[in-house]
Design a protein around this motif. Structure first.
Motif, short mmCIF file in Angstrom:
data_model
loop_
_atom_site.label_atom_id
_atom_site.label_comp_id
_atom_site.label_asym_id
_atom_site.label_seq_id
_atom_site.Cartn_x
_atom_site.Cartn_y
_atom_site.Cartn_z
N SER A 73 0.83 -1.20 0.00
CA SER A 73 0.00 0.00 0.00
C SER A 73 0.87 1.25 0.00
O SER A 73 2.02 1.22 0.41
CB SER A 73 -0.94 0.02 1.21
OG SER A 73 -0.19 0.05 2.41
N ASP B 183 -5.21 11.10 3.86
CA ASP B 183 -6.32 10.15 3.96
C ASP B 183 -6.51 9.35 2.67
O ASP B 183 -7.52 8.70 2.47
CB ASP B 183 -7.62 10.86 4.34
CG ASP B 183 -8.08 11.85 3.29
OD1 ASP B 183 -7.26 12.20 2.41
OD2 ASP B 183 -9.24 12.29 3.37
N ASP B 184 -5.51 9.40 1.78
CA ASP B 184 -5.56 8.62 0.54
C ASP B 184 -4.80 7.31 0.72
O ASP B 184 -3.74 7.29 1.35
CB ASP B 184 -4.92 9.37 -0.63
CG ASP B 184 -5.76 10.55 -1.08
OD1 ASP B 184 -6.98 10.53 -0.85
OD2 ASP B 184 -5.20 11.48 -1.66
N VAL C 27 -3.55 3.77 -1.57
CA VAL C 27 -3.44 3.00 -2.80
C VAL C 27 -3.08 1.59 -2.38
O VAL C 27 -2.07 1.38 -1.71
CB VAL C 27 -2.36 3.57 -3.75
CG1 VAL C 27 -2.19 2.67 -4.96
CG2 VAL C 27 -2.70 4.98 -4.17
N LYS D 239 -16.24 8.89 -3.27
CA LYS D 239 -15.08 9.79 -3.18
C LYS D 239 -13.90 9.23 -3.96
O LYS D 239 -12.83 9.00 -3.42
CB LYS D 239 -14.69 10.01 -1.74
CG LYS D 239 -15.63 10.91 -0.99
CD LYS D 239 -15.02 11.28 0.31
CE LYS D 239 -15.71 12.50 0.86
NZ LYS D 239 -14.99 13.05 1.98
N ALA E 144 -13.11 6.29 -5.37
CA ALA E 144 -12.56 4.94 -5.26
C ALA E 144 -12.51 4.38 -6.67
O ALA E 144 -13.53 4.27 -7.34
CB ALA E 144 -13.42 4.08 -4.35
N ALA F 227 -2.57 11.68 -8.26
CA ALA F 227 -2.48 11.37 -6.84
C ALA F 227 -1.20 11.97 -6.30
O ALA F 227 -0.40 12.53 -7.05
CB ALA F 227 -2.51 9.86 -6.62
N TYR F 228 -1.00 11.81 -5.03
CA TYR F 228 0.26 12.20 -4.40
C TYR F 228 0.87 13.48 -4.94
O TYR F 228 1.71 13.47 -5.81
CB TYR F 228 1.27 11.05 -4.46
CG TYR F 228 0.71 9.82 -3.82
CD1 TYR F 228 0.39 9.82 -2.49
CD2 TYR F 228 0.43 8.71 -4.57
CE1 TYR F 228 -0.19 8.72 -1.90
CE2 TYR F 228 -0.13 7.59 -3.99
CZ TYR F 228 -0.43 7.61 -2.65
OH TYR F 228 -1.00 6.53 -2.06
#
Length: 131
Positions: A24, A29-30, A32, A64, A66, A95-96
């Motif tokens: 992961s 709060d994300d 992967v 949200k 997913a 992301a990130y």
């Protein structure tokens, strides 16, 4: 999220440099989740991760963003379900800190995007005298 991630880890994940496995990626709060097969990812998602979220009084919000994405040079279907809903499969997502991930693993679009942003950044730096 760190506690939930640690408690939901199993043998799945992707191999990284020798015998290291990454299951992961966490940022605020994300989350992967990584696995080398859709079956392994489905197992992690429903049997462990969702269960650990529920035990902590949380739930996975499919409204949200997913999403599912397969990293492969060819298109591969990955029909994942969470809370009875099929997750949409995407070819790319940001992301990130705004980094663009693509299903083919290519970085050209991300590099082009950053190069394109350079003039605006340089103008801003020049105006503020921060250089």
């Amino acid at each position: 999220m760190d506690r939930i991630s640690r408690r939901s880890q199993g043998p799945e994940g992707v191999q990284w440099f020798g015998n290291h496995r990454i299951s992961s990626l966490l940022f605020a709060d994300d989350v992967v989740l990584l696995a080398s097969s859709s079956q392994d990812l489905q197992r992690v998602l429903t049997e462990r991760f969702a269960a650990e979220c529920e035990a902590a009084g949380m739930r996975i919000s499919t409204s949200k963003l997913a999403e599912a994405m397969v990293l492969d040079r060819k298109r591969v279907a990955c029909p994942l379900r969470v809370c009875g809903e099929v997750l949409p499969q995407v070819e790319e997502f940001k992301a990130y800190l705004g980094v663009l991930f693509t299903s083919e693993g290519k970085m050209e679009r991300e590099i082009d995007r950053r190069i394109g942003a350079a003039p605006a950044v340089m103008r801003s730096v020049y105006r503020t005298g921060s250089w």
